[in-house]
Design a protein around this motif. Structure first.
Motif, short mmCIF file in Angstrom:
data_model
loop_
_atom_site.label_atom_id
_atom_site.label_comp_id
_atom_site.label_asym_id
_atom_site.label_seq_id
_atom_site.Cartn_x
_atom_site.Cartn_y
_atom_site.Cartn_z
N THR A 224 37.49 17.34 34.22
CA THR A 224 36.84 18.10 33.15
C THR A 224 37.82 19.07 32.51
O THR A 224 37.86 19.21 31.28
CB THR A 224 35.62 18.87 33.71
OG1 THR A 224 34.76 17.97 34.40
CG2 THR A 224 34.85 19.53 32.58
N ASN A 225 38.65 19.73 33.34
CA ASN A 225 39.65 20.65 32.80
C ASN A 225 40.62 19.94 31.87
O ASN A 225 40.94 20.44 30.78
CB ASN A 225 40.43 21.32 33.94
CG ASN A 225 39.60 22.29 34.74
OD1 ASN A 225 38.56 22.76 34.27
ND2 ASN A 225 40.02 22.59 35.96
N VAL A 226 41.10 18.77 32.28
CA VAL A 226 42.06 18.02 31.47
C VAL A 226 41.41 17.57 30.17
O VAL A 226 42.01 17.68 29.09
CB VAL A 226 42.60 16.80 32.25
CG1 VAL A 226 43.42 15.89 31.34
CG2 VAL A 226 43.45 17.26 33.43
N LYS A 232 42.40 14.66 25.35
CA LYS A 232 42.73 13.26 25.57
C LYS A 232 41.61 12.56 26.34
O LYS A 232 40.72 13.20 26.89
CB LYS A 232 44.04 13.14 26.35
CG LYS A 232 45.27 13.55 25.55
CD LYS A 232 46.54 13.27 26.32
CE LYS A 232 47.77 13.60 25.48
NZ LYS A 232 49.03 13.29 26.21
N SER A 233 41.67 11.24 26.37
CA SER A 233 40.65 10.47 27.09
C SER A 233 40.88 10.58 28.59
O SER A 233 42.01 10.46 29.07
CB SER A 233 40.70 9.00 26.66
OG SER A 233 40.40 8.86 25.30
N VAL A 234 39.82 10.80 29.33
CA VAL A 234 39.85 10.83 30.79
C VAL A 234 38.91 9.75 31.31
O VAL A 234 37.73 9.74 30.97
CB VAL A 234 39.43 12.21 31.33
CG1 VAL A 234 39.31 12.18 32.85
CG2 VAL A 234 40.42 13.28 30.90
N ILE A 287 35.40 11.83 27.85
CA ILE A 287 35.29 11.45 29.25
C ILE A 287 34.54 10.12 29.34
O ILE A 287 33.43 10.00 28.80
CB ILE A 287 34.56 12.53 30.08
CG1 ILE A 287 35.33 13.85 30.03
CG2 ILE A 287 34.37 12.07 31.52
CD1 ILE A 287 34.63 14.99 30.74
N TYR A 288 35.15 9.15 29.99
CA TYR A 288 34.56 7.82 30.11
C TYR A 288 34.34 7.51 31.58
O TYR A 288 35.24 7.67 32.40
CB TYR A 288 35.47 6.77 29.47
CG TYR A 288 35.69 6.98 27.99
CD1 TYR A 288 34.87 6.36 27.06
CD2 TYR A 288 36.72 7.81 27.54
CE1 TYR A 288 35.07 6.55 25.70
CE2 TYR A 288 36.92 8.02 26.17
CZ TYR A 288 36.09 7.38 25.27
OH TYR A 288 36.27 7.58 23.93
N ILE A 289 33.12 7.08 31.93
CA ILE A 289 32.74 6.84 33.32
C ILE A 289 32.41 5.37 33.54
O ILE A 289 31.65 4.78 32.78
CB ILE A 289 31.53 7.71 33.70
CG1 ILE A 289 31.87 9.20 33.56
CG2 ILE A 289 31.07 7.41 35.13
CD1 ILE A 289 30.68 10.12 33.68
N LEU A 310 44.80 7.81 26.19
CA LEU A 310 44.50 8.06 27.60
C LEU A 310 45.35 9.21 28.13
O LEU A 310 46.55 9.28 27.88
CB LEU A 310 44.76 6.79 28.41
CG LEU A 310 44.31 6.79 29.88
CD1 LEU A 310 42.80 6.94 29.97
CD2 LEU A 310 44.76 5.49 30.56
N GLY A 311 44.71 10.11 28.89
CA GLY A 311 45.44 11.25 29.43
C GLY A 311 45.37 11.38 30.94
O GLY A 311 46.24 11.97 31.56
N LEU A 312 44.32 10.83 31.57
CA LEU A 312 44.15 10.95 33.01
C LEU A 312 43.17 9.88 33.50
O LEU A 312 42.23 9.53 32.79
CB LEU A 312 43.60 12.34 33.36
CG LEU A 312 43.28 12.62 34.83
CD1 LEU A 312 44.57 12.72 35.65
CD2 LEU A 312 42.47 13.91 34.99
#
Length: 454
Positions: A224-226, A232-234, A287-289, A310-312
């Protein structure tokens, strides 16, 4: 109609290649504008490859670049005779009046080279399809080849150290100009970030803990922080919990609403206000789950390729992942999974956070000996080997809770604290970082200026 006229020409712009080379000869500083955009293999004409390689070498060695010195360098390399060299190099240099449009020329050359690579890859995919071997392998290989082209990955050749040095120097300049802003990702916990500096591009970060210690919450807090700080996409792969359960935890942490109240629906008016604010904020985060159970690294790779910027990547957790290996040895399977995750992190150029279970051995050790070590990682020593960073979570209160012992006065002071043990850090120091733990909100927080390194 003559059959030769039906043959398709390979995409190429000889004029753009000549204009690009001419721009560099006229103004060697043009290299600064195109950076690492162009490689020698991007040129179609063999002669142009030799000329660009010579120019690149001269520029790296701070040598004067003009018609005469370039021809001399080509002659020394055995790529041209002096008489014919001067005539052609002069023609190229005179074909452009200035280097003002060098980036446009470079873009044309790069685009044509990309099209040629695409044609080559399509031919390879065509051959693979006709071979009628394993269809899943063919599809995965096809996706990987197209992905490599779309991300300008040319990893089949050696890179000279001068090319790598230019990239490293550029990164150092950026760090200096941005006062230490990093190109990887920060956890968002200042005490931990001071020791790690960052989770670097391509890092495999293992978060290990016993069940119930809070590793999922810790990983979600970082995710969540990132997402909030980098835009960016997490990507979060949840193999144990559903997407709804995961998001409920995130809401609890961000809104500071008791997780039990969220599950029972017994909420105060102010809780509803906090939840509404958090939902509004999180909706703007990328955020993608994915809550597919027993997912493989191949399936992960396929899904991640479709995510922009994409970041993480967060994986909860490695013990539930599956492999296509025929081996019945779980340690070998986990070793294959961890190795594939490290390769994926490197290919995508983003940090991968992967949760991992620990052996029960930690619970049988007395006192402070319960603090986990690298030997406690479950299933495979390959996890330790492949990881760039290994973090362990430890809370004294966890073991007091499961033992049923009466809390002592000293325990009251540590009930809301946790330790993040940096057991391995390929880029820096190891040590312990104290953090706050708010169990009812499943939230970790920073305890400012309270960390120690070894």
């Amino acid at each position: 109609m003559d059959s030769s006229s039906l043959m398709r020409q390979m995409p190429v712009s000889v004029e753009a290649e000549q204009a690009l080379l001419g721009s560099i000869i006229v103004s060697p500083d043009a290299f600064d504008k195109i950076g690492g955009m162009i490689s020698t293999e991007d040129f179609y004409v063999e002669e142009h490859k030799h000329i660009y390689a010579a120019l690149l070498k001269m520029y790296a060695q701070n040598k004067t670049i003009d018609v005469v010195t370039l021809v001399n360098a080509l002659v020394e390399n055995g790529d041209r005779d002096e008489a014919g060299g001067i005539q052609y190099i002069t023609l190229i240099a005179e074909s452009v009046p200035s280097a003002v449009n060098v980036k446009d020329y470079a873009r044309i050359v790069k685009d044509k080279a990309t099209l040629r690579k695409l044609i080559g890859v399509c031919n390879e995919i065509n051959e693979d399809a006709y071979s009628e071997s394993d269809v899943h392998t063919i599809v995965d290989n096809a996706e990987q080849k197209i992905f490599d082209i779309s991300h300008n990955k040319d990893n089949k050749e050696f890179r000279h150290i001068r090319d790598v040095l230019q990239n490293v120097y550029r990164d150092i300049e950026i760090l200096s100009e941005t006062k230490g802003a990093v190109s990887g990702a920060k956890t968002g916990f200042s005490g931990l970030d001071r020791m790690l500096v960052q989770m670097g591009k391509g890092d495999l970060v293992i978060v290990g803990a016993r069940p119930g210690m809070g590793k999922t919450s810790f990983a979600l807090n970082i995710a969540t922080n990132v997402a909030k700080n980098t835009k960016k996409s997490v990507a979060i792969f949840s193999l144990e919990m559903s997407g709804e359960q995961l998001v409920t935890r995130i809401i609890s942490s961000e809104a500071m609403v008791d997780s039990h109240s969220l599950r029972t629906g017994q909420l105060a008016n102010e809780d509803w206000d906090n939840i509404a604010d958090v939902i509004s904020s999180l909706s703007g985060c990328e955020i993608y789950i994915d809550d597919t159970s027993a997912i493989t690294t191949t399936e992960m790779k396929s899904k991640l390729r479709r995510l922009p910027n994409l970041g993480l990547v967060v994986i909860d957790y490695i013990g539930l992942m599956q492999t296509t290996s025929n081996s019945d040895n779980r340690a070998q399977q986990v070793g294959e999974i961890s190795r594939n995750l490290k390769i994926m992190a490197k290919d995508f150029g983003v940090p991968f956070i992967c949760c991992a279970q620990l052996n029960r051995g930690t619970e049988s050790r007395p006192g402070a000996g319960k603090r986990p070590t690298l030997a406690d990682l479950r299933d495979s020593g390959s996890i330790e080997q492949d990881a760039d960073i290994v973090l362990f979570l430890y809370r004294d209160e966890y073991y007091k809770d499961i033992s049923g012992a009466e809390p002592s006065p000293e325990a009251a002071d540590t009930a809301n604290t946790a330790e993040v043990i940096i057991a391995k850090n390929r880029h820096g120091s190891v040590g312990n970082v104290k953090m706050g733990w708010i169990g009812q909100f499943t939230k970790f927080r920073t305890i400012e200026d309270d960390y120690a390194s070894n």
